[in-house]
Design a protein around this motif. Sequence first.
Motif, PDB file in Angstrom:
ATOM      1  N   LEU A 152       0.818  -1.209   0.000  1.00  0.00           N
ATOM      2  CA  LEU A 152       0.000   0.000   0.000  1.00  0.00           C
ATOM      3  C   LEU A 152       0.855   1.264   0.000  1.00  0.00           C
ATOM      4  O   LEU A 152       0.408   2.315  -0.451  1.00  0.00           O
ATOM      5  N   CYS A 153       2.091   1.180   0.471  1.00  0.00           N
ATOM      6  CA  CYS A 153       2.984   2.343   0.503  1.00  0.00           C
ATOM      7  C   CYS A 153       3.264   2.893  -0.895  1.00  0.00           C
ATOM      8  O   CYS A 153       3.523   4.086  -1.050  1.00  0.00           O
ATOM      9  N   PHE A 154       3.219   2.032  -1.907  1.00  0.00           N
ATOM     10  CA  PHE A 154       3.558   2.459  -3.262  1.00  0.00           C
ATOM     11  C   PHE A 154       2.553   3.446  -3.841  1.00  0.00           C
ATOM     12  O   PHE A 154       2.875   4.158  -4.789  1.00  0.00           O
ATOM     13  N   ASN A 155       1.350   3.486  -3.305  1.00  0.00           N
ATOM     14  CA  ASN A 155       0.322   4.388  -3.810  1.00  0.00           C
ATOM     15  C   ASN A 155      -0.255   5.273  -2.706  1.00  0.00           C
ATOM     16  O   ASN A 155      -1.367   5.758  -2.830  1.00  0.00           O
ATOM     17  N   ASP A 156       0.508   5.474  -1.655  1.00  0.00           N
ATOM     18  CA  ASP A 156       0.034   6.261  -0.520  1.00  0.00           C
ATOM     19  C   ASP A 156      -0.057   7.734  -0.897  1.00  0.00           C
ATOM     20  O   ASP A 156       0.948   8.370  -1.209  1.00  0.00           O
ATOM     21  N   ARG A 157      -1.244   8.278  -0.847  1.00  0.00           N
ATOM     22  CA  ARG A 157      -1.433   9.678  -1.266  1.00  0.00           C
ATOM     23  C   ARG A 157      -0.836  10.658  -0.263  1.00  0.00           C
ATOM     24  O   ARG A 157      -0.698  11.838  -0.563  1.00  0.00           O
ATOM     25  N   LYS A 196       4.490  10.456 -12.076  1.00  0.00           N
ATOM     26  CA  LYS A 196       4.249   9.025 -11.880  1.00  0.00           C
ATOM     27  C   LYS A 196       5.312   8.154 -12.549  1.00  0.00           C
ATOM     28  O   LYS A 196       5.710   7.124 -12.016  1.00  0.00           O
ATOM     29  N   GLU A 197       5.807   8.571 -13.711  1.00  0.00           N
ATOM     30  CA  GLU A 197       6.796   7.737 -14.406  1.00  0.00           C
ATOM     31  C   GLU A 197       8.140   7.677 -13.672  1.00  0.00           C
ATOM     32  O   GLU A 197       8.933   6.778 -13.914  1.00  0.00           O
ATOM     33  N   TYR A 198       8.384   8.596 -12.754  1.00  0.00           N
ATOM     34  CA  TYR A 198       9.632   8.572 -11.977  1.00  0.00           C
ATOM     35  C   TYR A 198       9.476   7.826 -10.654  1.00  0.00           C
ATOM     36  O   TYR A 198      10.455   7.611  -9.953  1.00  0.00           O
ATOM     37  N   ARG A 199       8.277   7.459 -10.296  1.00  0.00           N
ATOM     38  CA  ARG A 199       8.044   6.829  -8.995  1.00  0.00           C
ATOM     39  C   ARG A 199       8.547   5.394  -8.975  1.00  0.00           C
ATOM     40  O   ARG A 199       8.367   4.644  -9.918  1.00  0.00           O
ATOM     41  N   LEU A 200       9.116   5.046  -7.851  1.00  0.00           N
ATOM     42  CA  LEU A 200       9.545   3.672  -7.629  1.00  0.00           C
ATOM     43  C   LEU A 200       8.298   2.815  -7.445  1.00  0.00           C
ATOM     44  O   LEU A 200       7.358   3.208  -6.752  1.00  0.00           O
ATOM     45  N   ASN A 201       8.289   1.647  -8.081  1.00  0.00           N
ATOM     46  CA  ASN A 201       7.149   0.753  -7.908  1.00  0.00           C
ATOM     47  C   ASN A 201       7.654  -0.616  -7.457  1.00  0.00           C
ATOM     48  O   ASN A 201       8.837  -0.782  -7.164  1.00  0.00           O
ATOM     49  N   GLU A 202       6.763  -1.581  -7.431  1.00  0.00           N
ATOM     50  CA  GLU A 202       7.083  -2.908  -6.921  1.00  0.00           C
ATOM     51  C   GLU A 202       8.167  -3.613  -7.720  1.00  0.00           C
ATOM     52  O   GLU A 202       8.792  -4.546  -7.242  1.00  0.00           O
ATOM     53  N   SER A 203       8.409  -3.174  -8.943  1.00  0.00           N
ATOM     54  CA  SER A 203       9.436  -3.812  -9.775  1.00  0.00           C
ATOM     55  C   SER A 203      10.822  -3.638  -9.180  1.00  0.00           C
ATOM     56  O   SER A 203      11.694  -4.477  -9.363  1.00  0.00           O
ATOM     57  N   PHE A 232      11.809  -6.339  -3.551  1.00  0.00           N
ATOM     58  CA  PHE A 232      11.095  -5.932  -4.755  1.00  0.00           C
ATOM     59  C   PHE A 232      11.094  -7.098  -5.734  1.00  0.00           C
ATOM     60  O   PHE A 232      11.790  -8.096  -5.530  1.00  0.00           O
ATOM     61  N   TYR A 233      10.343  -6.979  -6.823  1.00  0.00           N
ATOM     62  CA  TYR A 233      10.257  -8.059  -7.796  1.00  0.00           C
ATOM     63  C   TYR A 233      11.617  -8.424  -8.376  1.00  0.00           C
ATOM     64  O   TYR A 233      11.858  -9.577  -8.717  1.00  0.00           O
ATOM     65  N   ASN A 234      12.523  -7.452  -8.475  1.00  0.00           N
ATOM     66  CA  ASN A 234      13.851  -7.721  -9.020  1.00  0.00           C
ATOM     67  C   ASN A 234      14.829  -8.230  -7.954  1.00  0.00           C
ATOM     68  O   ASN A 234      16.022  -8.299  -8.194  1.00  0.00           O
ATOM     69  N   LYS A 235      14.321  -8.556  -6.776  1.00  0.00           N
ATOM     70  CA  LYS A 235      15.065  -9.084  -5.635  1.00  0.00           C
ATOM     71  C   LYS A 235      15.867  -8.033  -4.887  1.00  0.00           C
ATOM     72  O   LYS A 235      16.639  -8.351  -3.994  1.00  0.00           O
ATOM     73  N   ALA A 236      15.706  -6.764  -5.242  1.00  0.00           N
ATOM     74  CA  ALA A 236      16.384  -5.689  -4.521  1.00  0.00           C
ATOM     75  C   ALA A 236      15.743  -5.511  -3.151  1.00  0.00           C
ATOM     76  O   ALA A 236      14.537  -5.688  -2.984  1.00  0.00           O
ATOM     77  N   THR A 237      16.562  -5.155  -2.192  1.00  0.00           N
ATOM     78  CA  THR A 237      16.069  -4.813  -0.863  1.00  0.00           C
ATOM     79  C   THR A 237      15.890  -3.302  -0.791  1.00  0.00           C
ATOM     80  O   THR A 237      16.332  -2.567  -1.681  1.00  0.00           O
TER      81      THR A 237
END
Length: 160
Positions: free
Chosen positions: A33-38, A47-54, A92-97
């Motif tokens: 939920l943190c990824f879309n916390d307003r 939005k295109e610069y935001r870090l996402n689950e990837s 994250f999906y790419n295994k990054a912490t």
Amino acid sequence: MSVLIFIAISCCCCFSGSYAADNPAEALAKAYLCFNDRFIYTAGCDKEYRLNESGNINVPPGAADLFCNGPCFGETQLMLDCVEKLLSNFNFYNKATVNDIRKALNSGCSYTSQRGDFNVWRYINEGGTSLINSSGQKVLTFNGYTAALAMLTGSCLLMW
């Protein structure tokens, strides 16, 4: 699929405040939920610069000044704080912490030859993508099904 929905519904019905801290699926759902916390993304980070689950930092070449000196860097750090607070060993999906992402952000925003290079892969430690409880037992493995369960559980938490 119906099993996944049943599990999500069961989780929604069974979580309580004291149990939530000991429930890794709920912690994962809240972390997503943190990824879309307003309340985190308020100052206008595109939005295109935001870090996402990837786990990829999508800052185009030449946009480091805009990202690092604008609201995006700070908001990304706040989002990472949110995730880390809820699930300290989030992957994250790419295994990054979270720490891997922070290293890439600091490197990409530094005034060195690395400025503008937000390559997270440089910092990813090869390791597990499992959540380990205090007894050393694997209790949750992060994969597509886990993410789907977390999203469903998160939806239930929002309705709560």
